[in-house]
Design an enzyme around this catalytic site. Structure first.
Site, PDB file in Angstrom:
ATOM      1  N   CYS A 181       0.836  -1.198   0.000  1.00  0.00           N
ATOM      2  CA  CYS A 181       0.000   0.000   0.000  1.00  0.00           C
ATOM      3  C   CYS A 181       0.872   1.249   0.000  1.00  0.00           C
ATOM      4  O   CYS A 181       2.039   1.219   0.406  1.00  0.00           O
ATOM      5  CB  CYS A 181      -0.893  -0.052   1.243  1.00  0.00           C
ATOM      6  SG  CYS A 181      -1.882   1.421   1.550  1.00  0.00           S
ATOM      7  N   HIS A 182       0.290   2.389  -0.398  1.00  0.00           N
ATOM      8  CA  HIS A 182       1.037   3.647  -0.388  1.00  0.00           C
ATOM      9  C   HIS A 182       1.456   4.040   1.029  1.00  0.00           C
ATOM     10  O   HIS A 182       2.429   4.780   1.209  1.00  0.00           O
ATOM     11  CB  HIS A 182       0.200   4.756  -1.020  1.00  0.00           C
ATOM     12  CG  HIS A 182       0.251   4.757  -2.522  1.00  0.00           C
ATOM     13  ND1 HIS A 182      -0.512   3.893  -3.285  1.00  0.00           N
ATOM     14  CD2 HIS A 182       1.004   5.472  -3.408  1.00  0.00           C
ATOM     15  CE1 HIS A 182      -0.248   4.099  -4.568  1.00  0.00           C
ATOM     16  NE2 HIS A 182       0.663   5.040  -4.674  1.00  0.00           N
ATOM     17  N   THR A 183       0.739   3.560   2.033  1.00  0.00           N
ATOM     18  CA  THR A 183       1.133   3.850   3.409  1.00  0.00           C
ATOM     19  C   THR A 183       2.484   3.214   3.724  1.00  0.00           C
ATOM     20  O   THR A 183       3.302   3.781   4.455  1.00  0.00           O
ATOM     21  CB  THR A 183       0.064   3.341   4.394  1.00  0.00           C
ATOM     22  OG1 THR A 183      -1.190   3.947   4.070  1.00  0.00           O
ATOM     23  CG2 THR A 183       0.426   3.679   5.826  1.00  0.00           C
ATOM     24  N   HIS A 203       0.741  -4.073   5.988  1.00  0.00           N
ATOM     25  CA  HIS A 203      -0.459  -4.074   6.837  1.00  0.00           C
ATOM     26  C   HIS A 203      -1.694  -4.617   6.130  1.00  0.00           C
ATOM     27  O   HIS A 203      -2.779  -4.561   6.683  1.00  0.00           O
ATOM     28  CB  HIS A 203      -0.725  -2.663   7.363  1.00  0.00           C
ATOM     29  CG  HIS A 203      -0.977  -1.645   6.279  1.00  0.00           C
ATOM     30  ND1 HIS A 203       0.040  -1.144   5.493  1.00  0.00           N
ATOM     31  CD2 HIS A 203      -2.112  -1.065   5.846  1.00  0.00           C
ATOM     32  CE1 HIS A 203      -0.471  -0.279   4.633  1.00  0.00           C
ATOM     33  NE2 HIS A 203      -1.767  -0.215   4.817  1.00  0.00           N
ATOM     34  N   GLU A 204      -1.537  -5.144   4.924  1.00  0.00           N
ATOM     35  CA  GLU A 204      -2.657  -5.790   4.231  1.00  0.00           C
ATOM     36  C   GLU A 204      -2.314  -7.267   4.077  1.00  0.00           C
ATOM     37  O   GLU A 204      -1.592  -7.642   3.161  1.00  0.00           O
ATOM     38  CB  GLU A 204      -2.868  -5.178   2.835  1.00  0.00           C
ATOM     39  CG  GLU A 204      -3.486  -3.811   2.836  1.00  0.00           C
ATOM     40  CD  GLU A 204      -3.743  -3.302   1.419  1.00  0.00           C
ATOM     41  OE1 GLU A 204      -4.712  -2.551   1.234  1.00  0.00           O
ATOM     42  OE2 GLU A 204      -2.967  -3.635   0.509  1.00  0.00           O
ATOM     43  N   CYS A 231     -10.982  -3.669  20.931  1.00  0.00           N
ATOM     44  CA  CYS A 231     -10.898  -4.307  22.241  1.00  0.00           C
ATOM     45  C   CYS A 231     -12.249  -4.425  22.925  1.00  0.00           C
ATOM     46  O   CYS A 231     -12.437  -5.242  23.825  1.00  0.00           O
ATOM     47  CB  CYS A 231      -9.927  -3.546  23.143  1.00  0.00           C
ATOM     48  SG  CYS A 231     -10.552  -1.954  23.743  1.00  0.00           S
ATOM     49  N   CYS A 242     -12.173  -0.147  25.734  1.00  0.00           N
ATOM     50  CA  CYS A 242     -11.690   1.221  25.924  1.00  0.00           C
ATOM     51  C   CYS A 242     -12.818   2.233  25.700  1.00  0.00           C
ATOM     52  O   CYS A 242     -13.888   1.915  25.167  1.00  0.00           O
ATOM     53  CB  CYS A 242     -10.527   1.519  24.983  1.00  0.00           C
ATOM     54  SG  CYS A 242     -10.977   1.701  23.236  1.00  0.00           S
ATOM     55  N   CYS A 267     -14.017   2.389  22.009  1.00  0.00           N
ATOM     56  CA  CYS A 267     -14.864   1.273  21.578  1.00  0.00           C
ATOM     57  C   CYS A 267     -16.253   1.351  22.201  1.00  0.00           C
ATOM     58  O   CYS A 267     -17.262   1.076  21.548  1.00  0.00           O
ATOM     59  CB  CYS A 267     -14.209  -0.061  21.953  1.00  0.00           C
ATOM     60  SG  CYS A 267     -12.808  -0.534  20.906  1.00  0.00           S
ATOM     61  N   CYS A 290     -10.122   2.374  18.187  1.00  0.00           N
ATOM     62  CA  CYS A 290      -9.715   1.743  19.442  1.00  0.00           C
ATOM     63  C   CYS A 290      -8.311   2.210  19.820  1.00  0.00           C
ATOM     64  O   CYS A 290      -7.406   2.229  18.995  1.00  0.00           O
ATOM     65  CB  CYS A 290      -9.749   0.225  19.297  1.00  0.00           C
ATOM     66  SG  CYS A 290      -9.126  -0.685  20.716  1.00  0.00           S
ATOM     67  N   ARG A 349      -2.559   1.752  21.172  1.00  0.00           N
ATOM     68  CA  ARG A 349      -2.063   2.848  20.338  1.00  0.00           C
ATOM     69  C   ARG A 349      -0.691   3.357  20.776  1.00  0.00           C
ATOM     70  O   ARG A 349       0.169   3.647  19.946  1.00  0.00           O
ATOM     71  CB  ARG A 349      -3.074   3.997  20.369  1.00  0.00           C
ATOM     72  CG  ARG A 349      -2.699   5.167  19.458  1.00  0.00           C
ATOM     73  CD  ARG A 349      -2.857   4.792  17.995  1.00  0.00           C
ATOM     74  NE  ARG A 349      -2.324   5.803  17.107  1.00  0.00           N
ATOM     75  CZ  ARG A 349      -1.067   5.868  16.696  1.00  0.00           C
ATOM     76  NH1 ARG A 349      -0.197   4.953  17.102  1.00  0.00           N
ATOM     77  NH2 ARG A 349      -0.662   6.818  15.879  1.00  0.00           N
ATOM     78  N   CYS A 353      -6.963  -3.289   4.437  1.00  0.00           N
ATOM     79  CA  CYS A 353      -6.779  -1.833   4.391  1.00  0.00           C
ATOM     80  C   CYS A 353      -7.594  -1.203   3.262  1.00  0.00           C
ATOM     81  O   CYS A 353      -8.688  -0.721   3.481  1.00  0.00           O
ATOM     82  CB  CYS A 353      -5.310  -1.453   4.244  1.00  0.00           C
ATOM     83  SG  CYS A 353      -5.027   0.337   4.211  1.00  0.00           S
ATOM     84  N   ARG A 395      -2.957  -2.362  -7.260  1.00  0.00           N
ATOM     85  CA  ARG A 395      -2.409  -3.008  -6.073  1.00  0.00           C
ATOM     86  C   ARG A 395      -1.538  -4.181  -6.509  1.00  0.00           C
ATOM     87  O   ARG A 395      -1.930  -4.990  -7.344  1.00  0.00           O
ATOM     88  CB  ARG A 395      -3.516  -3.565  -5.187  1.00  0.00           C
ATOM     89  CG  ARG A 395      -3.948  -2.721  -4.004  1.00  0.00           C
ATOM     90  CD  ARG A 395      -2.845  -2.383  -3.017  1.00  0.00           C
ATOM     91  NE  ARG A 395      -3.418  -1.818  -1.813  1.00  0.00           N
ATOM     92  CZ  ARG A 395      -3.697  -0.533  -1.641  1.00  0.00           C
ATOM     93  NH1 ARG A 395      -3.446   0.324  -2.621  1.00  0.00           N
ATOM     94  NH2 ARG A 395      -4.199  -0.109  -0.492  1.00  0.00           N
TER      95      ARG A 395
END
Length: 730
Positions: A391-393, A413-414, A443, A446, A449, A457, A461, A524, A724
């Site tokens: 991904c571009h991220t 992350h994908e 979760c 929190c 959530c 969430c 973090r 993602c 992609r």
């Protein structure tokens, strides 16, 4: 006679052992040669077992098959040993032998070279047919446990060429032969021509002795009488069938099949829609191949236990002859296992590591390394990842512009994978579950959530943003160096560890339908785009929508708008090559801001004019402050709403005239499409499986892990559409 090998590794596997040996090969110019043997649990001095030899393809070694194909479980079931030699000499140090991936090191082509300097070392034909069997005979532990007169052969790609040609030239040596995606007519393809020209010299007349298609033509009646049917599996999405800009066919499987039929040679070729060239393809059908060979390797057995095995094999072989049942093939072992042998152990695997930020001068920003992946702690899950999107991220963090980017790290992350093991307190998933890693956890405890107002969430973090697990440590090591996590997922690794709250358990049909490459994008891009429409903005039926940027997210926004029954969907991008797919997914019209007719005009003014006052909803999917402003200002006065999805570089700010907001326009933002991962992603997977979401058309490139860097260059180039790229991790 070869020097007695040294055993350099011995690992327990399915009741048997994978043993690696090394010795100095005379045939290969006194270089060190390695091979792996899987001895099934049935092997003993009183019960020597048959051998199934596997020849690997280009770029591979003796390790690829035993590490990636998942063949040992089936071989153990039938009591068959697996023999996996290397693909070329190693250490010859010939000038230029490591320059190209398709020639030299790891590309020996299973022939005897006649041209200097190659002829001193590159004699893989004699090595496989003569020296290797002699070497097995010299090892006491093996010679009394292996039936060296009972051997079959199979292979993949270049190794498929090797298995076919060696079988056809040595019909008395091998009981049966099969291949995955073989280079079946090498004198007519560039891979083969390059190898033959350099190793053999001369002309095509000198090369045909190693060409399987040509060898078929020379078989006489006695030869054909000795032969058993040849089995070949070929994926129809194999890049090697249409290689390069001119779609050159490197395999010529159909031509080989036709030659066999014309010369009355028994052959069974199965063509598989959607399958490529990699080990995901091999792993899917390897059980069929082992069962196929077992029919011939075990045919002389008389023990009662073998009779039941042969009965099971007959069932498989009956299935092989029923084309209409092909979709029901035996599933690869990882999808079915509820307990993995690696559970409770540190796993060694391959990963693409970003050691430092990328200035785009280095052609390979990520380095493929062997890493160690720790055992999951009590609230953690270890996942065997099958594939990952790029991904571009990932590019953004790799560029060094991400303020939370830390190095060295495993990006990605994908992903889509299978739970390998879980910690003692994990209750929501179990080994064998098919999952998608989540960079935004859920979760359900929190403040965020429990608010019911957001998916953001915050449970992990503070540590996730620093590349750490919740206990302030990491689960990855490369040598003696700790490797940071990325977005809590790190999917550019064959294995990863995640908090339980960062794992979405999804429908196992993803594996049985062989769509994991598409499903991983729900981690993602696809979820982000569709969710922004359905969750964040709640686009209403009959509305007008503008989409800025036609990458994976933008195209998913279009699909979300279609799902919510928008009447008019305007796709905006400077790359007109993307307009075709945008319209296929539901865009009603496309606009190029650089079009001559819009010269010296702001794109927001163009859209306002085209829509008689502006759109009801707009989505910015690029990450530029200028297009974020344009997206807001193209919205209709009084009620228009704009959603920012694209991530801008650190420190950048957005701006507009306050009057734009005072007059009723609304500016919103969306992360992961407002989707709650553990509860929302499984529903989207079901929508995808129900053909409500089109992901297939967005996967424009598939590469192996070894070529993951190509994915980043594909993002930069403009010659072709690259929405992609998905990476096969095995």
């Amino acid at each position: 006679m070869a020097v007695t090998p040294q055993q350099i590794a011995n690992n327990k596997c399915f009741g048997g052992s994978i043993i690696k040996y090394e010795f100095v090969s005379k045939t290969l110019g006194d270089t060190k040669a390695r091979f792996n043997v899987f001895l099934p649990p049935q092997a003993s001095p009183s019960n020597p077992v048959p051998i199934l030899m596997y020849l690997s393809g280009l770029t591979c070694s003796e390790d690829n098959f035993v590490q990636k194909a998942g063949a040992q479980q089936c071989a153990a079931q039938y009591g068959i040993a697996l023999l996996c030699p290397d693909t070329s000499p190693r250490g010859a140090n010939i000038d230029g032998e490591s320059k190209d991936w398709d020639f030299g090191v790891a590309a020996g082509f299973y022939l005897n070279a006649t041209q200097k300097p190659w002829s001193e070392y590159y004699n893989m034909y004699d090595y496989i047919t003569k020296e290797l069997p002699q070497t097995l005979q010299s090892i006491d532990h093996l010679k009394e446990r292996l039936d060296l007169r009972n051997v079959s052969i199979f292979g993949h790609s270049m190794g498929g060429h090797g298995s076919l040609s060696l079988y056809l030239k040595n019909l008395d040596a091998y009981k049966s032969c099969s291949a995955f995606s073989p280079v079946a007519n090498p004198t007519k393809c560039r891979w083969g021509q390059k190898a033959f020209k350099n190793y053999l010299g001369g002309t095509e007349k000198d090369w045909v002795q190693y060409d399987s298609l040509e060898l078929v033509k020379k078989l006489n009646a006695n030869d054909k009488a000795k032969m058993n049917v040849i089995l070949i599996d070929q994926g129809l999405a194999d890049f090697a069938l249409t290689h390069g800009d001119d779609n050159h066919n490197q395999l010529r499987t159909k031509e080989f099949e036709n030659a066999c039929k014309e010369n009355n040679v028994q052959i069974k070729v199965r063509y598989h829609e959607g399958y490529g060239h990699g080990y995901d393809f091999i792993a899917t059908f390897v059980a069929d191949h082992i069962a196929f060979h077992a029919k011939y390797l075990l045919s002389g057995a008389r023990k009662p236990a073998i009779s039941s095995v042969l009965s099971r094999i007959d069932d498989v072989l009956t299935f092989l002859d029923e084309d209409e049942k092909e979709a029901a093939t035996v599933q690869s072992a990882p999808a079915e296992r509820q307990k993995f042998e690696t559970e409770g152990k540190v796993i060694k695997c391959k990963a693409a590591i970003a050691w430092k930020e990328w200035d785009e001068k280095d052609k390979e920003p990520l380095k493929i390394e062997e890493i160690e992946v720790a055992v999951p702690k009590e609230t953690e899950v270890r996942v065997k990842l099958l594939c990952t999107g790029v991904c571009h991220t990932d590019w953004y963090t790799l560029s060094g512009k991400d303020p939370e980017g830390v190095f060295p790290a495993i990006l990605g992350h994908e992903g889509c994978g299978i739970v390998e093991s879980v910690g003692s307190k994990v209750t929501s998933c179990k080994p064998g579950d098919v999952v998608i890693p989540l960079y935004i956890p859920e979760c359900n405890k929190c403040k965020f959530c429990l608010s019911g107002k957001t998916n953001l969430c915050q449970a992990v973090r503070s540590t996730q943003g620093r590349g750490l697990m919740p206990d302030e440590s990491v689960r990855f090591k490369c040598g003696d160096k700790d490797i940071y996590h990325f977005m809590g997922t790190s999917t550019f690794s064959q294995y990863t560890v995640l908090p339980e709250i960062s794992v979405a358990v999804i429908n196992k049909d993803v594996l049985s339908k062989k769509v994991e490459k598409e499903a991983c994008l729900l981690g993602c891009g696809v979820t982000t785009g569709i969710g922004a429409v359905t969750n964040t903005m709640k686009v209403t039926a009959g509305s007008t929508v503008a989409v800025f940027g036609l990458g994976g997210v933008g195209l998913s926004v279009i699909q979300g708008a279609v799902m919510n029954k928008a009447k008019r969907i305007i796709a905006i991008d400077m790359n007109v090559k993307k307009f075709e797919i945008a319209k296929k997914l539901g865009a009603t019209e496309c606009v190029n801001p650089m079009d001559e007719k819009y010269k010296d005009r702001k794109i927001q003014d163009v859209i306002v004019e085209l829509t008689d006052g502006g759109v009801d909803y707009s989505f910015e999917c690029i990450g530029l402050p200028s297009t974020m402003r344009a997206a807001l200002e193209c919205c209709h006065k009084g009620w228009g709403e704009s959603c920012i999805i694209g991530v801008a570089a650190s420190g950048q700010e957005i701006s507009t005239r306050p009057f734009q907001l005072v007059t009723g326009r609304v500016w919103r933002g969306s992360a992961f499409g407002g989707t709650k991962g553990r509860s929302g992603v499984p529903k989207m997977v079901d929508q995808f499986l129900g053909d409500q979401i089109n992901i297939k058309d967005m996967v424009t490139d598939v590469v192996p892990l070894s070529k993951i860097n190509e994915a980043f260059w594909l993002m930069k180039q403009k010659e072709k559409i690259s929405i992609r790229t998905v990476v096969n991790l095995w």
